[in-house]
Motif scaffolding. Structure first.
Motif, mmCIF file in Angstrom:
data_model
loop_
_atom_site.group_PDB
_atom_site.id
_atom_site.type_symbol
_atom_site.label_atom_id
_atom_site.label_comp_id
_atom_site.label_asym_id
_atom_site.label_seq_id
_atom_site.Cartn_x
_atom_site.Cartn_y
_atom_site.Cartn_z
ATOM 1 N N PHE A 144 4.892 1.279 -14.757
ATOM 2 C CA PHE A 144 3.672 0.642 -14.625
ATOM 3 C C PHE A 144 3.813 -0.767 -13.714
ATOM 4 O O PHE A 144 3.019 -1.131 -12.768
ATOM 5 C CB PHE A 144 2.718 0.741 -15.775
ATOM 6 C CG PHE A 144 2.547 1.965 -16.570
ATOM 7 C CD1 PHE A 144 2.922 2.802 -16.014
ATOM 8 C CD2 PHE A 144 2.058 1.730 -17.765
ATOM 9 C CE1 PHE A 144 2.522 4.183 -16.858
ATOM 10 C CE2 PHE A 144 1.580 2.860 -18.718
ATOM 11 C CZ PHE A 144 1.854 4.140 -18.128
ATOM 12 N N ALA A 145 4.827 -1.613 -14.478
ATOM 13 C CA ALA A 145 4.957 -2.828 -13.873
ATOM 14 C C ALA A 145 5.453 -2.663 -12.304
ATOM 15 O O ALA A 145 5.067 -3.697 -11.487
ATOM 16 C CB ALA A 145 6.082 -3.734 -14.916
ATOM 17 N N ILE A 178 4.016 -3.413 -6.607
ATOM 18 C CA ILE A 178 3.858 -2.984 -5.238
ATOM 19 C C ILE A 178 2.524 -2.848 -4.531
ATOM 20 O O ILE A 178 2.190 -3.117 -3.611
ATOM 21 C CB ILE A 178 4.535 -1.460 -5.185
ATOM 22 C CG1 ILE A 178 5.979 -1.495 -5.237
ATOM 23 C CG2 ILE A 178 4.200 -0.870 -3.747
ATOM 24 C CD1 ILE A 178 6.888 -0.228 -5.393
ATOM 25 N N TYR A 179 1.522 -2.549 -5.470
ATOM 26 C CA TYR A 179 0.233 -2.302 -5.141
ATOM 27 C C TYR A 179 -0.415 -3.675 -4.787
ATOM 28 O O TYR A 179 -1.191 -4.050 -3.865
ATOM 29 C CB TYR A 179 -0.616 -1.841 -6.187
ATOM 30 C CG TYR A 179 -2.059 -1.487 -6.088
ATOM 31 C CD1 TYR A 179 -2.654 -0.639 -5.204
ATOM 32 C CD2 TYR A 179 -2.934 -2.588 -6.301
ATOM 33 C CE1 TYR A 179 -3.844 -0.446 -4.950
ATOM 34 C CE2 TYR A 179 -4.354 -2.524 -6.061
ATOM 35 C CZ TYR A 179 -4.915 -1.516 -5.430
ATOM 36 O OH TYR A 179 -6.130 -1.663 -4.794
ATOM 37 N N MET A 180 -0.395 -4.693 -5.749
ATOM 38 C CA MET A 180 -0.682 -6.073 -5.658
ATOM 39 C C MET A 180 -0.138 -6.666 -4.379
ATOM 40 O O MET A 180 -0.734 -7.488 -3.707
ATOM 41 C CB MET A 180 -0.490 -6.877 -6.646
ATOM 42 C CG MET A 180 -1.319 -6.411 -7.891
ATOM 43 S SD MET A 180 -3.262 -6.513 -7.695
ATOM 44 C CE MET A 180 -3.575 -8.155 -7.774
ATOM 45 N N ASN A 230 5.221 -11.581 -4.033
ATOM 46 C CA ASN A 230 6.046 -11.658 -5.289
ATOM 47 C C ASN A 230 4.857 -11.965 -6.512
ATOM 48 O O ASN A 230 4.842 -12.882 -7.206
ATOM 49 C CB ASN A 230 6.708 -12.996 -5.184
ATOM 50 C CG ASN A 230 7.953 -12.906 -6.017
ATOM 51 O OD1 ASN A 230 8.275 -11.890 -6.404
ATOM 52 N ND2 ASN A 230 8.317 -14.135 -6.637
ATOM 53 N N PRO A 231 3.869 -10.873 -6.704
ATOM 54 C CA PRO A 231 3.145 -10.977 -7.725
ATOM 55 C C PRO A 231 3.691 -11.193 -9.227
ATOM 56 O O PRO A 231 4.821 -10.701 -9.587
ATOM 57 C CB PRO A 231 2.293 -9.704 -7.805
ATOM 58 C CG PRO A 231 3.071 -8.665 -6.979
ATOM 59 C CD PRO A 231 3.930 -9.516 -6.090
ATOM 60 N N ILE A 258 11.197 -7.052 -10.075
ATOM 61 C CA ILE A 258 9.871 -7.683 -10.235
ATOM 62 C C ILE A 258 9.927 -9.081 -10.737
ATOM 63 O O ILE A 258 10.887 -9.558 -11.133
ATOM 64 C CB ILE A 258 9.029 -6.648 -11.068
ATOM 65 C CG1 ILE A 258 9.359 -6.818 -12.411
ATOM 66 C CG2 ILE A 258 8.722 -5.378 -10.448
ATOM 67 C CD1 ILE A 258 8.377 -6.244 -13.407
ATOM 68 N N ASN A 259 8.746 -9.756 -10.411
ATOM 69 C CA ASN A 259 8.760 -11.324 -10.794
ATOM 70 C C ASN A 259 7.807 -11.202 -12.139
ATOM 71 O O ASN A 259 6.928 -11.263 -12.554
ATOM 72 C CB ASN A 259 7.754 -11.880 -9.938
ATOM 73 C CG ASN A 259 7.459 -13.208 -10.284
ATOM 74 O OD1 ASN A 259 8.353 -13.977 -10.953
ATOM 75 N ND2 ASN A 259 6.709 -14.308 -9.845
#
Length: 339
Positions: free
Chosen positions: A157-158, A163-165, A173-174, A204-205
């Motif tokens: 999910f993360a 990727i979507y944001m 880099n959400p 991810i961040n």
């Protein structure tokens, strides 16, 4: 590009759905619509709204999936419904996106059964945008598609939310937060503790745990949780917003002094209402299936549905589904190298 529309899904279908389609077509000229529904009624509404018929294909649907029907049974039995025909178009690559304001369970079941999951995705997730006090939206994933989750689900999910944001909302880099009952790493139940360790190793961040009061702070861009918690967070947020505006309206109309104060504050209050208005955010993407699927709010008006179409258009332009596939593959290869 072609976007498939379920014209008869939702509380205000088909009138508001078709008005939303008309607004979207006038706003952008780089896509066409495949509209599924009663052909006679759809054609009538196209003419009433002055829509360019050269950009529209109407696919007749003799059935409608109602809002209170059993999701899986309705998808399996009503093969000629507007929802199933539109999902079929996406699955058969006649369209690159699908939008419906209809039965949420049926949309999720149909997308999973007909469009199918991206290879490597364990469970697709529903991810609506929510307002924050900083004015930028936050993505809540999952908000109800998966009420019972494993840590691996949350890690995916993360990744999908990131990727979507990044692609659709343009947030580089959400920042990703895990919904928990405390910010410390060792807080939470078994699910969140194990998910935390997985998220630390994801590309991810990840900024750690966030408490419920921090979700709308604007300090994170994606909040990750199981669908049970996410649905409660979403409904509670909607309830608080509704209650707050009702209380403000009551107080601002309680006397002459209050009415004068309300008049002076009207421009600011209008801005706040706009930020809290769900119609400004389009719909909730169902991430992790083989195509761009948008679940619009059940009570969507024309404006909300227009934004949902714009949202789907952005997902197609940015190749969001392909990037999710690539992200999942890269993550799996990285995990394989560690073993």
């Amino acid at each position: 590009m072609i976007i498939a529309i379920d014209a008869f899904g939702g509380d205000n279908a088909p009138n508001e759905i078709m008005r939303g389609c008309s607004l979207a077509l006038k706003e952008n000229d780089d896509f066409n619509l495949l509209i599924c529904g009663d052909k006679e009624k759809v054609t009538q509404l196209c003419n009433e709204n002055g829509m360019d018929l050269n950009r529209i294909e109407i696919r007749h649907a003799s059935e409608i999936i109602e809002m209170d029907e059993s999701p899986v049974l309705s998808i399996k039995k009503k093969k000629q419904s507007s929802m199933v025909l539109a999902l079929d178009a996406l699955a058969n690559e006649e369209a690159q996106a699908f939008i419906s304001a209809g039965n949420t369970g049926a949309v999720l079941a149909g997308a999973t059964l007909i469009v199918r999951r991206v290879k490597g995705i364990i469970r697709p997730a529903l991810a609506p945008l929510m307002p924050t006090k900083k004015g930028t939206p936050v993505l809540l994933i999952d908000c109800g598609a998966n009420v019972d989750c494993k840590p691996e689900y949350l890690s995916q999910f993360a990744l999908m939310g990131s990727i979507y944001m990044n692609d659709v909302q343009g947030i580089k880099n959400p920042r990703i937060g895990l919904v928990n009952n405390g910010t410390e790493e060792l807080k939470g139940n078994l699910l969140t503790k194990q998910a935390y360790q997985l998220l630390k190793d994801m590309p991810i961040n990840f900024v750690g745990n966030v408490e419920a009061r921090q979700i709308n702070s604007g300090d994170v861009d994606v909040v990750v949780c199981d669908g049970f918690v996410g649905n409660i967070v979403l409904k509670q947020s909607e309830g608080i917003a509704s209650t707050l505006f009702a209380m403000m309206k009551k107080e601002f109309t309680s006397g002459l002094r209050s009415k004068i104060g309300a008049l002076l504050l009207k421009p600011a209050l209008r801005k706040i209402k706009k930020q809290m208005d769900y119609t400004e955010y389009g719909g909730a993407p169902f991430l992790g299936v083989n195509g761009s699927v948008i679940k619009a709010h059940g009570s969507s008006n024309a404006k909300a549905f227009k934004f949902a179409i714009n949202q789907a258009r952005e997902m197609i332009i940015k190749d969001t589904t392909i990037k999710i596939k690539q992200g999942v593959l890269a993550s799996q290869e990285k995990q394989g190298d560690k073993k």
